[in-house]
Write a protein that holds these residues in place. Structure first.
Motif, PDB file in Angstrom:
ATOM      1  N   LYS A 213      57.935 -13.547 -70.845  1.00 56.11           N
ATOM      2  CA  LYS A 213      58.612 -12.585 -69.981  1.00 56.11           C
ATOM      3  C   LYS A 213      58.102 -12.707 -68.549  1.00 56.11           C
ATOM      4  CE  LYS A 213      59.767  -9.028 -73.403  1.00 56.11           C
ATOM      5  NZ  LYS A 213      59.747  -7.579 -73.698  1.00 56.11           N
TER       6      LYS A 213
ATOM      7  N   SER B 172      62.507 -20.514 -69.279  1.00 53.44           N
ATOM      8  CA  SER B 172      63.447 -21.230 -70.147  1.00 53.44           C
ATOM      9  C   SER B 172      64.626 -21.830 -69.388  1.00 53.44           C
ATOM     10  CB  SER B 172      63.961 -20.301 -71.250  1.00 53.44           C
ATOM     11  OG  SER B 172      64.535 -19.133 -70.688  1.00 53.44           O
TER      12      SER B 172
ATOM     13  N   SER C 246      62.894 -15.036 -66.765  1.00 51.09           N
ATOM     14  CA  SER C 246      63.150 -14.510 -68.105  1.00 51.09           C
ATOM     15  C   SER C 246      63.213 -12.985 -68.030  1.00 51.09           C
ATOM     16  CB  SER C 246      62.047 -14.957 -69.073  1.00 51.09           C
ATOM     17  OG  SER C 246      61.989 -16.367 -69.152  1.00 51.09           O
ATOM     18  N   GLU C 247      63.454 -12.362 -69.185  1.00 51.75           N
ATOM     19  CA  GLU C 247      63.543 -10.900 -69.255  1.00 51.75           C
ATOM     20  C   GLU C 247      62.326 -10.264 -68.603  1.00 51.75           C
ATOM     21  OE1 GLU C 247      63.510  -7.367 -72.667  1.00 51.75           O
ATOM     22  OE2 GLU C 247      63.577  -9.486 -73.239  1.00 51.75           O
TER      23      GLU C 247
END
Length: 278
Positions: A176, A212, A218-219
């Motif tokens: 994350k 990614s 990312s989140e």
């Protein structure tokens, strides 16, 4: 030379490596300052890419509050002034990525000022089993009080380094990104008579591992301050919805009760009249 607002491109360097290994690393790893793309004039955007894939992304606004000594008007006593040093756009940068250790270095004004950020990824055991997380493990700020843009008439001007002590910031689950719009302060201890330097960060979004998608965070994992502010913003809305629902239910119950009462009032009270009904 890059024009103002244009991305500043460079190569990650490693002086400790042999010449052929350093050349191979430079061919595989590149860094880009994309601050010119930021809608905020104070916020910088830095990207480290390895093998044509993004491996570290960081965007934040930063400024430093640095105390330094100057002579008093009697030229006998020393007084302490404070220099406020912003991290400008177009700064030079270096970076490197690793499986468990990543680093970002940003310098400006001909390396009179240099900020270094070291990130570590670690595994630990929890009640849910083994989990990994990353954190900002070390922050270092090198500065020169002989530089006249921010330091005026410093006594014994020279180069100093301010470093964090047992730092554990931006703690985030692996995979994350860390996000915090609120201002955060990190205290650094300087080699200049142990003075305290304050690093003020805001509008932070960082991911030094496990990206990614190229150029995409990312989140996000929000900092506690942002989570609390988000709750404070949504709580009145939730309470308003609950209150509105209570009012609607109350009105429905009242209307139903009123209809039942009205229908009962229409029934004849004299039982002898029932035979005439229908």
């Amino acid at each position: 030379h890059n024009l103002p607002g244009q991305p500043v491109r460079g190569r990650a360097l490693s002086a400790a490596l042999p010449a052929d290994a350093a050349a191979r690393l430079a061919a595989e790893q590149e860094v880009e300052n994309l601050s010119g793309l930021s809608p905020s004039p104070e916020k910088d955007i830095f990207v480290v890419r390895e093998n044509r894939t993004t491996c570290l992304m960081a965007e934040f606004a930063a400024r430093f509050i640095v105390p330094y000594d100057v002579w008093a008007s009697n030229y006998v006593d020393l007084i302490t002034e404070q220099a406020e040093i912003p991290l400008p756009r177009g700064a030079e940068m270096r970076g490197k990525c690793g499986a468990n250790e990543s680093e970002l270095e940003v310098s400006w004004l001909e390396r009179a000022y240099t900020l270094r950020l070291l990130f570590l990824k670690e595994g630990h055991n929890t009640s849910r089993g083994p989990e990994a997380q990353w954190r900002l493990a070390r922050t270092q700020f090198a500065y020169d009080t002989g530089e006249r843009t921010y330091f005026k008439d410093a006594v014994s001007p020279g180069k100093h380094t301010a470093s964090s002590h047992r730092l554990s910031a931006f703690v985030t689950p692996a995979g994350k990104s860390y996000e915090c719009q609120a201002q955060q302060s990190i205290t650094l201890l300087s080699s200049d008579h142990q003075k305290s330097v304050e690093l003020l960060l805001s509008e932070v979004r960082v991911q030094p591992f496990d990206i990614s998608a190229d150029f995409v965070f990312s989140e996000e994992h929000k900092c506690p301050v942002d989570q609390r502010e988000q709750l404070e913003e949504t709580l009145p809305l939730i309470l308003g919805l609950i209150l509105g629902l209570v009012i609607v239910i109350t009105l429905c119950v009242y209307h139903l009760h009123h209809k039942l009462t009205a229908s009962q009032a229409q029934l004849p009270r004299d039982r002898s009249q029932y035979k005439h009904m229908g």
